[in-house]
Design a protein around this motif. Structure first.
Motif, PDB file in Angstrom:
ATOM      1  N   GLU A  63     110.273 -81.610  96.480  1.00 55.81           N
ATOM      2  CA  GLU A  63     110.099 -82.552  97.596  1.00 55.81           C
ATOM      3  C   GLU A  63     109.860 -81.805  98.904  1.00 55.81           C
ATOM      4  O   GLU A  63     109.001 -82.205  99.705  1.00 55.81           O
ATOM      5  N   GLN A  64     110.604 -80.742  99.131  1.00 53.95           N
ATOM      6  CA  GLN A  64     110.454 -79.988 100.378  1.00 53.95           C
ATOM      7  C   GLN A  64     109.080 -79.344 100.487  1.00 53.95           C
ATOM      8  O   GLN A  64     108.458 -79.358 101.546  1.00 53.95           O
ATOM      9  N   VAL A  65     108.604 -78.774  99.387  1.00 54.33           N
ATOM     10  CA  VAL A  65     107.281 -78.156  99.397  1.00 54.33           C
ATOM     11  C   VAL A  65     106.192 -79.203  99.600  1.00 54.33           C
ATOM     12  O   VAL A  65     105.299 -79.044 100.438  1.00 54.33           O
ATOM     13  N   ASN A  66     106.262 -80.267  98.851  1.00 53.39           N
ATOM     14  CA  ASN A  66     105.221 -81.291  98.946  1.00 53.39           C
ATOM     15  C   ASN A  66     105.197 -81.969 100.308  1.00 53.39           C
ATOM     16  O   ASN A  66     104.140 -82.385 100.794  1.00 53.39           O
ATOM     17  N   ALA A  67     106.369 -82.075 100.948  1.00 51.23           N
ATOM     18  CA  ALA A  67     106.426 -82.665 102.289  1.00 51.23           C
ATOM     19  C   ALA A  67     105.694 -81.802 103.308  1.00 51.23           C
ATOM     20  O   ALA A  67     105.266 -82.299 104.358  1.00 51.23           O
ATOM     21  N   LYS A  68     105.532 -80.519 103.003  1.00 48.77           N
ATOM     22  CA  LYS A  68     104.822 -79.599 103.890  1.00 48.77           C
ATOM     23  C   LYS A  68     103.356 -79.432 103.491  1.00 48.77           C
ATOM     24  O   LYS A  68     102.673 -78.529 103.966  1.00 48.77           O
ATOM     25  N   GLY A  69     102.895 -80.267 102.585  1.00 50.93           N
ATOM     26  CA  GLY A  69     101.488 -80.208 102.202  1.00 50.93           C
ATOM     27  C   GLY A  69     101.224 -79.555 100.865  1.00 50.93           C
ATOM     28  O   GLY A  69     100.073 -79.390 100.465  1.00 50.93           O
ATOM     29  N   GLY A  70     102.279 -79.163 100.165  1.00 48.48           N
ATOM     30  CA  GLY A  70     102.103 -78.562  98.858  1.00 48.48           C
ATOM     31  C   GLY A  70     102.001 -77.053  98.914  1.00 48.48           C
ATOM     32  O   GLY A  70     102.310 -76.421  99.928  1.00 48.48           O
TER      33      GLY A  70
END
Length: 398
Positions: A63-70
């Motif tokens: 979730e944290q990575v994807n919230a930053k654009g992947g």
């Protein structure tokens, strides 16, 4: 010492899309295929409490990575399966997803992890195991890496603590059906002479054991100064409760398998004063300001906000595995499996479990320096005075 991975400095997450594009579809944008990460953990069976915590932590990291654009311009997608706390079901789960995934995380059950390991190696899939069994990385298999500290490291850390606190005679109980427990026991027997420790009682038991009274009687009749209990899951609670009721005065030492609310809650007040090991991340609140503490807080704060309790040992393992894998993909600039494997072998990264230094000859990457020896106080794991001093030295040196 190699220079610490620059990604730690950009701590939104060690694996956000601060890396550029690369091969294998990495130049994509929103329309690029996702990076598919397999996650096999115990969601049913005896290890459900452990596997569910790993799952929560890996999902948080994604979730944290994807919230930053992947990552590399692509979103991360989990492909999840349940090994049902059974090695044969772990194999079934792996075979179901092996053609769909770029890399694999899990399982937490050592016996399942050992069953999956040769399959992942054969398929050349980068595999970050959540189980601490020694055999996974001894000998080295090129695509297999371990995230928790190995059983031998937990054994050695306890022996270091015993040496510092003048404990020279111990009893050891171990589960003969658990790969984790067997490896820990074997290492403790081998390393004890190095630290001036003699094992005066050696007590085997099986995972299905429900009455530990005979072990406590044997220990009481010995001159042991401590009882080290190697076990995971239900035996840890059963033995802990029976120990508290037995009146045995010899201190009980438990390993990191008990370093969670999954053990603390059923134990209740009976846990007070017991000694329990853990990864450094479990006691992050007791660390001085450091990069290590920053990475722990990066996970612990949102985890506690989301679930209402601090991340236990197993969650630390899942999150650390995610950081290591995502950073390797970023370093590789691709999901090409060979490039990711090579990136893992040159990894130097701080995670909630400590600083990993994987190499072609070391696929566990950690040292005993990142293990804490704790006392249960008011329902919390609190580092012993010795552990707090040792951990402060470790993180300050980093």
């Amino acid at each position: 010492m190699r220079k610490l991975v620059p990604a730690i400095a950009c701590l939104a997450l060690a694996v956000t899309a601060c890396g550029g594009g690369g091969g294998d579809g990495a130049t994509g944008g929103a329309s690029a295929d996702p990076i598919r990460v397999g996650l096999i953990v115990s969601l049913t069976g005896n290890y459900t409490p452990l596997g569910s915590e790993d799952k929560k932590a890996v999902e948080l990291a994604v979730e944290q990575v994807n919230a930053k654009g992947g990552l590399l311009g692509r979103k991360i997608e989990l492909v999840q399966r349940d090994d049902k706390t059974a090695p044969d079901q772990g194999i079934v789960a792996f075979n179901q997803i092996k053609g769909q995934i770029d890399a694999l995380i899990g399982p937490v059950f050592s016996n399942s992890a050992l069953a999956i390991e040769p399959l992942a190696q054969r398929e050349k899939i980068p595999y970050l195991s959540l189980a601490p069994a020694q055999e996974q990385v001894e000998p080295i298999k090129s695509y297999i890496f371990v995230t928790p500290a190995l059983s031998s490291m937990y054994a050695e850390r306890y022996l270091q603590y015993m040496q510092a606190t003048k404990v020279t005679k111990i009893a050891v109980a171990h589960d003969t059906k658990s790969a984790y427990s067997v490896a820990g026991h074997k290492s403790m027997v081998a390393l004890a002479p190095k630290y001036g420790v003699t094992i005066v009682r050696d007590e085997p038991y099986e995972t299905t054991t429900s009455d530990f009274s005979a072990i406590f009687t044997h220990v009481k009749d010995s001159d042991a100064q401590a009882l080290v209990f190697w076990g995971s899951g239900a035996p840890g609670v059963t033995a802990g409760k029976q120990y508290a009721a037995s009146g045995l005065k010899v201190p009980l030492f438990l390993t990191a398998s008990q370093a969670s609310k999954l053990w603390l809650e059923p134990m209740g007040a009976a846990a007070e004063g017991m000694t329990v090991q853990s990864a450094i991340g479990v006691v992050g609140d007791h660390l001085p300001a450091s990069k290590q503490k920053e990475v722990i807080d990066q996970m612990a704060t949102p985890f506690k906000q989301k679930y209402g309790y601090p991340p236990p040992q197993f969650a630390q393992d899942g999150y650390s595995a995610s950081l290591l894998l995502f950073e390797a993909i970023k370093k590789a600039g691709s999901t090409d499996k060979t490039k990711v494997q090579q990136a893992l072998e040159s990894m130097d990264l701080v995670t909630p479990n400590g600083r990993f230094r994987y190499s072609p000859t070391d696929h566990s990457g950690l040292s005993p320096d990142f293990i804490s020896v704790n006392t249960v106080k008011d329902g919390q794991f609190v580092p012993t005075e010795w552990a707090e001093e040792q951990l402060s030295k470790t993180v300050s040196a980093e």
